[in-house]
Write an enzyme that holds these catalytic residues in place. Structure first.
Site, PDB file in Angstrom:
ATOM      1  CE1 TYR A  42      -4.275  -1.352   0.330  1.00 52.59           C
ATOM      2  CE2 TYR A  42      -3.504  -2.498   2.288  1.00 52.59           C
ATOM      3  CZ  TYR A  42      -4.474  -2.296   1.329  1.00 52.59           C
ATOM      4  OH  TYR A  42      -5.620  -3.016   1.353  1.00 52.59           O
ATOM      5  CD  GLU A  75      -5.904  -4.207   9.445  1.00 55.30           C
ATOM      6  OE1 GLU A  75      -7.039  -4.167   8.909  1.00 55.30           O
ATOM      7  OE2 GLU A  75      -4.922  -4.724   8.882  1.00 55.30           O
ATOM      8  CG  ASN A 124      -7.971  -1.095  -0.078  1.00 56.39           C
ATOM      9  OD1 ASN A 124      -7.485  -2.074  -0.637  1.00 56.39           O
ATOM     10  ND2 ASN A 124      -8.162  -1.037   1.229  1.00 56.39           N
ATOM     11  CD  GLU A 125     -10.542  -4.818   1.834  1.00 55.95           C
ATOM     12  OE1 GLU A 125     -10.412  -6.040   1.957  1.00 55.95           O
ATOM     13  OE2 GLU A 125     -10.429  -4.014   2.789  1.00 55.95           O
ATOM     14  CD  GLU A 151      -6.270  -6.906   1.581  1.00 47.47           C
ATOM     15  OE1 GLU A 151      -6.792  -7.317   2.656  1.00 47.47           O
ATOM     16  OE2 GLU A 151      -6.231  -5.695   1.267  1.00 47.47           O
ATOM     17  CE1 TYR A 165      -3.365  -8.679   9.379  1.00 45.38           C
ATOM     18  CE2 TYR A 165      -2.821 -10.784   8.391  1.00 45.38           C
ATOM     19  CZ  TYR A 165      -3.690  -9.725   8.545  1.00 45.38           C
ATOM     20  OH  TYR A 165      -4.883  -9.708   7.861  1.00 45.38           O
TER      21      TYR A 165
END
Length: 584
Positions: free
Chosen positions: A56, A102, A160-161, A237, A304
């Protein structure tokens, strides 16, 4: 260097240089890793069998103040992409104004919220004007890095989404056209969850559509194919782990469960972006937050549960994933960069301190306002903000209400702490006012703007007003506290008998050998750690995270300085630098 070409879609397959290609990509965010370690992380991605890296690009990092752009240090995205090229990796870039990830405010700059009428992620011209100014700068930097210009970038994402947020196709077309008009000519795509709602809202008929999910690949690709039957199966993703919120359990996923799902997609010929291959760290105040049933800020670590740990070490998931790739691709013998040492530097005595209330005039420029104003209205992005007023007496006991607090407030009467009012419970605090009146101080912490969902518009501080009983209080002195100028503090010898209330603590330690280490703060409650002026991030006794990752490049041989802002109190004037992380 890569041969001039372009990634294309033909007959449900991806082609590069007229040859079919299966992209095996891993997500690595340059902005969550100190630049000295970019090559180390990318080499490990290549060694695991991947042929591509995805990242990103967060708008708020690159335009921290409107019209002021930053592409140096940890923000040098061009350097990161060139390192990937040198290693032999293709690059996928996702430069949407909004990235989720996030990350604080989903990558949107906080200064957008100085305008209370701002409309986000839609065809609203004041918003689009800000994007245009940013894209004028950003796309000029990315344009020469495209494969069509002999660079490594093979594809770029539009928004994005978006289907998780809205259905404004005029806006999506504007973002797409804005990229193309600025010279972006590699393959463009969208990514969304595999549901009717999300695919209907977030895709465009003339763009490649991809799906994001963590399990059930057949069902997910089947849904994608309902809408785009001639497109290849691409998971942009694949969530192989998950992130943590403060006060929750640390998330982990069985390595072989993740690897087997990954292998299922590879076997079927799908292209996959492994989210995340290496998570890194939400340094500073850049963590985001979610809001489902309640506000939930994300912890400093973005480990993560990845194939590479937060500090770049290989985990069991690395080997499981490499084994899965090896079933379908030829992988070279495992060759890794030199290991980075982890060092236990031991106990650090915090020998000096100063109270926040004694240093307000040094680190803040107060302003007078009739009403409380938000951080954004005062030109502040992150950190803390203190609101001060007086209440005339006498008054019988009544409730103090903040309308509304974003996100957590410490309340003081004549500098004495009387309680916390937070966004979770929106509780009140009761007290009486003596005849002489009182000074009311409210210290508010911005714990991270929401990065996903309908409550994205998330101004910080006090958004409306403060009431005692039913009466709004006016005439405020406001102290912005972005915590970016602590070098002006004057410390005194710390006192073991007076370690309560918001305070700064300072310690020094000498380093002979530089390596990674982890800050452990037993007996400390809540605050922020700075090492040699660099903001490592937040700690909080509620966990799950118990240590902060301190990368070696932030240290120097000889004397190093650590400053801690503690909001509450401490049990002892010492911390520890250890060689093992504790994430819960």
């Amino acid at each position: 260097m890569f041969r001039l070409s372009n990634l294309t879609v033909r007959e449900k397959k991806l082609y590069l240089n007229d040859d079919p290609i299966q992209l095996i990509s891993g997500a690595i965010h340059y902005f969550r890793i100190v630049p000295e370690y970019w090559e180390d992380r990318l080499l490990k991605l290549k060694a695991c069998g991947f042929n591509c890296v995805e990242t990103y690009i967060p708008w708020n990092l690159h335009e921290p103040k409107e019209g002021q752009f930053n592409f140096t240090g940890i923000a040098d995205v061009e350097k990161f992409i060139r390192i990937a090229e040198k290693i032999g990796l293709y690059v996928i870039v996702r430069p949407s104004p909004y990235i989720c990830a996030e990350w604080e405010f989903g990558g949107l700059p906080a200064w957008l919220l100085a305008d209370r009428n701002m409309r986000l992620r839609s065809y609203y011209e004041p918003y689009l004007d800000k994007i245009d100014a940013y894209y004028d700068v950003l796309m000029e930097k990315l344009k020469p890095l495209q494969m069509t210009n002999d660079g490594p970038i093979i594809a770029m994402q539009v928004e994005n989404e978006y289907g998780s947020y809205g259905n404004d196709k005029k806006y999506l077309h504007y973002i797409k056209d804005g990229m193309i008009s600025r010279g972006i000519d590699v393959l463009l795509f969208t990514s969304d969850g595999p549901t009717d709602l999300m695919l209907q809202g977030g895709t465009l008929p003339d763009l490649l559509a991809t799906a994001n999910f963590g399990s059930k690949p057949k069902e997910s690709f089947d849904k994608l194919n309902e809408y785009f039957p001639n497109s290849p199966d691409i998971c942009m993703e694949f969530w192989n782990g998950w992130f943590d919120h403060w006060g929750e359990e640390h998330h982990q996923r069985d390595p072989y469960d993740a690897a087997n799902t990954f292998a299922e997609m590879l076997k079927g010929g799908a292209s996959v972006n492994f989210y995340m291959f290496h998570g890194g760290t939400n340094f500073g105040f850049y963590n985001g937050a979610n809001y489902d049933d309640k506000y939930a800020p994300t912890v400093t670590s973005y480990d993560y549960d990845c194939p590479l740990s937060e500090s770049g070490d290989l985990t069991p998931k690395f080997y499981a994933v490499r084994e899965a790739i090896g079933k379908y691709k030829n992988i070279e013998e495992l060759k890794l960069p030199e290991p980075i040492p982890k060092i236990n530097y031991g106990k650090i005595d915090m020998v000096e301190s100063i109270k926040l209330f004694d240093s307000l005039e040094v680190i803040s420029e107060p302003v007078r306002r009739t009403h409380p104003q938000t951080m954004e209205e005062l030109g502040q992005d992150y950190g803390f903000i203190l609101y001060r007023t007086t209440i005339e007496g006498p008054k019988p006991e009544a409730q103090l209400t903040i309308q509304d607090v974003r996100d957590r407030a410490l309340v003081f009467i004549d500098r004495e702490f009387i309680g916390v009012i937070d966004r979770w419970d929106n509780n009140t605090i009761s007290f009486e006012v003596p005849e002489k009146g009182v000074q009311l101080d409210i210290l508010v912490e911005n714990l991270g703007r929401i990065n996903y969902g309908p409550l994205l518009k998330d101004p910080k501080g006090i958004t409306e007003g403060v009431r005692f009983e039913r009466q709004f209080l006016y005439d405020w002195t406001i102290f912005p506290l972005p915590m970016n100028n602590l070098d002006s503090l004057t410390f005194k010898k710390a006192n073991n008998l007076d370690n309560s209330g918001p305070s700064f603590y300072r310690g020094v330690f000498n380093v002979e050998e530089i390596g990674d280490t982890f800050v452990e703060l037993p007996g400390w409650k809540k605050g922020v750690v700075f090492i040699n002026g660099f903001n490592l991030g937040r700690y909080w006794e509620i966990g799950p995270q118990e240590t902060l990752y301190l990368p070696g490049p932030l240290l120097k041989k000889g004397e190093n300085e650590i400053i801690i802002f503690e909001m509450h109190s401490i049990d002892r004037l010492e911390i520890f630098l250890i060689d093992t992380p504790k994430l819960g």
